[in-house]
Scaffold this motif. Structure first.
Motif, PDB file in Angstrom:
ATOM      1  N   PHE A  75     -14.723  17.393   3.042  1.00 59.51           N
ATOM      2  CA  PHE A  75     -15.931  17.476   2.230  1.00 59.51           C
ATOM      3  C   PHE A  75     -16.388  18.925   2.089  1.00 59.51           C
ATOM      4  CE2 PHE A  75     -16.975  16.670   6.612  1.00 59.51           C
ATOM      5  CZ  PHE A  75     -18.083  17.447   6.897  1.00 59.51           C
ATOM      6  N   ALA A  76     -17.221  19.139   1.091  1.00 63.02           N
ATOM      7  CA  ALA A  76     -17.727  20.476   0.817  1.00 63.02           C
ATOM      8  C   ALA A  76     -18.737  20.885   1.872  1.00 63.02           C
ATOM      9  CB  ALA A  76     -18.384  20.515  -0.568  1.00 63.02           C
ATOM     10  N   VAL A  77     -18.659  22.139   2.307  1.00 60.23           N
ATOM     11  CA  VAL A  77     -19.558  22.649   3.342  1.00 60.23           C
ATOM     12  C   VAL A  77     -20.983  22.770   2.812  1.00 60.23           C
ATOM     13  CG1 VAL A  77     -20.083  24.650   4.792  1.00 60.23           C
ATOM     14  CG2 VAL A  77     -17.726  23.863   4.560  1.00 60.23           C
ATOM     15  N   ARG A  78     -21.156  23.392   1.640  1.00 60.51           N
ATOM     16  CA  ARG A  78     -22.526  23.583   1.137  1.00 60.51           C
ATOM     17  C   ARG A  78     -22.661  23.347  -0.356  1.00 60.51           C
ATOM     18  NH1 ARG A  78     -23.465  30.146   1.760  1.00 60.51           N
ATOM     19  NH2 ARG A  78     -21.455  30.809   0.881  1.00 60.51           N
ATOM     20  N   HIS A  79     -21.668  23.705  -1.167  1.00 59.66           N
ATOM     21  CA  HIS A  79     -21.754  23.439  -2.599  1.00 59.66           C
ATOM     22  C   HIS A  79     -20.350  23.350  -3.196  1.00 59.66           C
ATOM     23  CE1 HIS A  79     -22.410  28.007  -2.423  1.00 59.66           C
ATOM     24  NE2 HIS A  79     -21.173  27.848  -2.854  1.00 59.66           N
TER      25      HIS A  79
ATOM     26  N   LEU B 281     -18.942  34.872   6.107  1.00 60.24           N
ATOM     27  CA  LEU B 281     -17.704  34.281   5.619  1.00 60.24           C
ATOM     28  C   LEU B 281     -17.754  32.767   5.826  1.00 60.24           C
ATOM     29  CD1 LEU B 281     -14.903  36.743   6.819  1.00 60.24           C
ATOM     30  CD2 LEU B 281     -15.812  36.452   4.518  1.00 60.24           C
ATOM     31  N   VAL B 282     -17.606  32.029   4.734  1.00 54.39           N
ATOM     32  CA  VAL B 282     -17.669  30.570   4.784  1.00 54.39           C
ATOM     33  C   VAL B 282     -16.491  30.008   3.998  1.00 54.39           C
ATOM     34  CG1 VAL B 282     -18.996  28.513   4.143  1.00 54.39           C
ATOM     35  CG2 VAL B 282     -20.185  30.563   4.968  1.00 54.39           C
TER      36      VAL B 282
ATOM     37  N   HIS C  38     -27.350  18.203   6.951  1.00 57.79           N
ATOM     38  CA  HIS C  38     -27.272  19.640   7.238  1.00 57.79           C
ATOM     39  C   HIS C  38     -26.031  20.242   6.596  1.00 57.79           C
ATOM     40  CE1 HIS C  38     -24.604  17.814  10.232  1.00 57.79           C
ATOM     41  NE2 HIS C  38     -24.010  18.999  10.352  1.00 57.79           N
ATOM     42  N   GLN C  39     -25.880  21.550   6.747  1.00 58.64           N
ATOM     43  CA  GLN C  39     -24.700  22.303   6.330  1.00 58.64           C
ATOM     44  C   GLN C  39     -24.257  23.183   7.499  1.00 58.64           C
ATOM     45  OE1 GLN C  39     -26.500  24.372   3.009  1.00 58.64           O
ATOM     46  NE2 GLN C  39     -25.678  22.912   1.528  1.00 58.64           N
ATOM     47  N   ASP C  40     -22.944  23.324   7.686  1.00 60.92           N
ATOM     48  CA  ASP C  40     -22.408  24.092   8.813  1.00 60.92           C
ATOM     49  C   ASP C  40     -22.044  25.504   8.365  1.00 60.92           C
ATOM     50  OD1 ASP C  40     -22.525  22.056  10.845  1.00 60.92           O
ATOM     51  OD2 ASP C  40     -20.897  21.044   9.795  1.00 60.92           O
ATOM     52  N   LEU C  41     -23.026  26.392   8.444  1.00 61.45           N
ATOM     53  CA  LEU C  41     -22.848  27.793   8.042  1.00 61.45           C
ATOM     54  C   LEU C  41     -23.027  28.658   9.279  1.00 61.45           C
ATOM     55  CD1 LEU C  41     -25.119  27.637   4.866  1.00 61.45           C
ATOM     56  CD2 LEU C  41     -22.648  27.275   4.978  1.00 61.45           C
TER      57      LEU C  41
ATOM     58  N   ASN D  13     -25.374  21.293  -4.597  1.00 66.50           N
ATOM     59  CA  ASN D  13     -25.473  21.441  -3.149  1.00 66.50           C
ATOM     60  C   ASN D  13     -25.203  20.114  -2.452  1.00 66.50           C
ATOM     61  OD1 ASN D  13     -26.239  24.236  -2.939  1.00 66.50           O
ATOM     62  ND2 ASN D  13     -28.208  23.643  -3.829  1.00 66.50           N
ATOM     63  N   LEU D  14     -24.469  20.192  -1.349  1.00 67.01           N
ATOM     64  CA  LEU D  14     -24.154  19.007  -0.553  1.00 67.01           C
ATOM     65  C   LEU D  14     -24.624  19.190   0.882  1.00 67.01           C
ATOM     66  CD1 LEU D  14     -21.494  19.427  -2.661  1.00 67.01           C
ATOM     67  CD2 LEU D  14     -21.025  17.174  -1.666  1.00 67.01           C
ATOM     68  N   ARG D  15     -25.018  18.090   1.483  1.00 60.97           N
ATOM     69  CA  ARG D  15     -25.339  18.042   2.910  1.00 60.97           C
ATOM     70  C   ARG D  15     -24.673  16.799   3.494  1.00 60.97           C
ATOM     71  NH1 ARG D  15     -29.356  21.629   4.280  1.00 60.97           N
ATOM     72  NH2 ARG D  15     -30.457  22.552   2.508  1.00 60.97           N
ATOM     73  N   HIS D  16     -24.462  16.825   4.799  1.00 59.20           N
ATOM     74  CA  HIS D  16     -23.830  15.677   5.440  1.00 59.20           C
ATOM     75  C   HIS D  16     -24.558  15.335   6.732  1.00 59.20           C
ATOM     76  CE1 HIS D  16     -21.893  19.139   7.392  1.00 59.20           C
ATOM     77  NE2 HIS D  16     -21.701  18.348   8.431  1.00 59.20           N
ATOM     78  N   GLY D  17     -24.383  14.114   7.187  1.00 59.55           N
ATOM     79  CA  GLY D  17     -25.017  13.672   8.430  1.00 59.55           C
ATOM     80  C   GLY D  17     -24.426  12.350   8.869  1.00 59.55           C
TER      81      GLY D  17
END
Length: 245
Positions: free
Chosen positions: A204-208, A156-157, A149-152, A221-225
């Motif tokens: 780490f990167a939030v989304r890209h 504002l991010v 997922h991404q934490d948005l 694009n990055l996702r984490h879990g």
């Protein structure tokens, strides 16, 4: 959580954060979208934060992941004012990351620029209607996992975030590895497993993030879990620098 006698807790946390080679950290983030900081928190600090989880007063909400299709496990968002240690860590990390965040936005052609002080960035978030705190405490038991997922949380991010492992692998739990995936255009996804120990942080990167190509920078694009926990109990502190709507 009260600090032991001696120097103020904020000073000790800032010293630990500042002791890392931030040029190397920025290079790792630029090169792969993540970087590790070893020993950001002590064992006692990790245990103190994890012990907050059953309490009600420090938190504004609780999320059971399975109810929302997020995986299995649960997490709780802290309320303001944050616990001192969480607040100190957030404030110590942000100014180290803001220059890289600005460089990334410039390379991606995005207009937003981030102020040097975290308090000033939070003021922008709150003026935009993002006033709910986003630092969180996550809890996993055997069989739990966190889907990619991404934490948005609003317009504002801040493009970087932090996770600190509060439990010790192979003692408190098995499995439950922190996982990142990166998707580049017209390429298969790249997967990275980050080998954290108790008190270590991953940035780490939030989304890209930008990647240098033959025709200039492009975004990936990055996702984490978190992979499936095989046994035990795992706690993680998540630090997100933008607040939520």
């Amino acid at each position: 959580m009260s600090a032991p006698p001696g120097r103020p807790a904020a000073e000790r946390v800032a010293e630990r954060v500042g002791a890392h080679d931030w040029d190397s950290v920025a290079s790792e983030l630029d090169g792969g979208g993540s970087a590790m900081l070893k020993g950001v928190l002590t064992v006692a600090e990790c245990q103190g934060i994890a012990a907050l989880y059953p309490q009600e007063e420090p938190f504004r909400s609780r999320v059971v992941m399975a109810r929302h299709g997020f995986g299995r496990g649960e997490y709780r968002y802290f309320r303001y004012p944050l616990p001192d240690l969480v607040d100190n860590l957030r404030d110590a990390l942000y100014p180290r990351l803001a220059p890289l965040a600005n460089a990334w936005n410039e390379r991606l052609g995005e207009a937003a620029r981030f102020p040097a002080r975290h308090a000033d960035f939070l003021a922008l978030c709150h003026a935009a209607g993002q006033s709910r705190p986003t630092p969180l405490l996550l809890q996993y038991r055997a069989g739990d996992h966190n889907c990619l997922h991404q934490d948005l949380y609003g317009e504002l991010v801040f493009p970087l975030q932090v996770a600190v492992l509060l439990s010790e692998p192979d003692r408190d739990f098995t499995g439950g590895e922190f996982v990142l995936t990166e998707q580049r255009p017209r390429m298969q996804s790249r997967v990275e497993v980050v080998p954290l120990r108790q008190g270590d942080a991953v940035l780490f990167a939030v989304r890209h993030r930008p990647v240098r190509g033959t025709r200039g920078d492009y975004r990936v694009n990055l996702r984490h879990g978190v992979s499936r926990l095989r046994s035990g109990l795992r706690h993680t502190l998540g630090i997100i620098f933008h607040d939520a709507v």
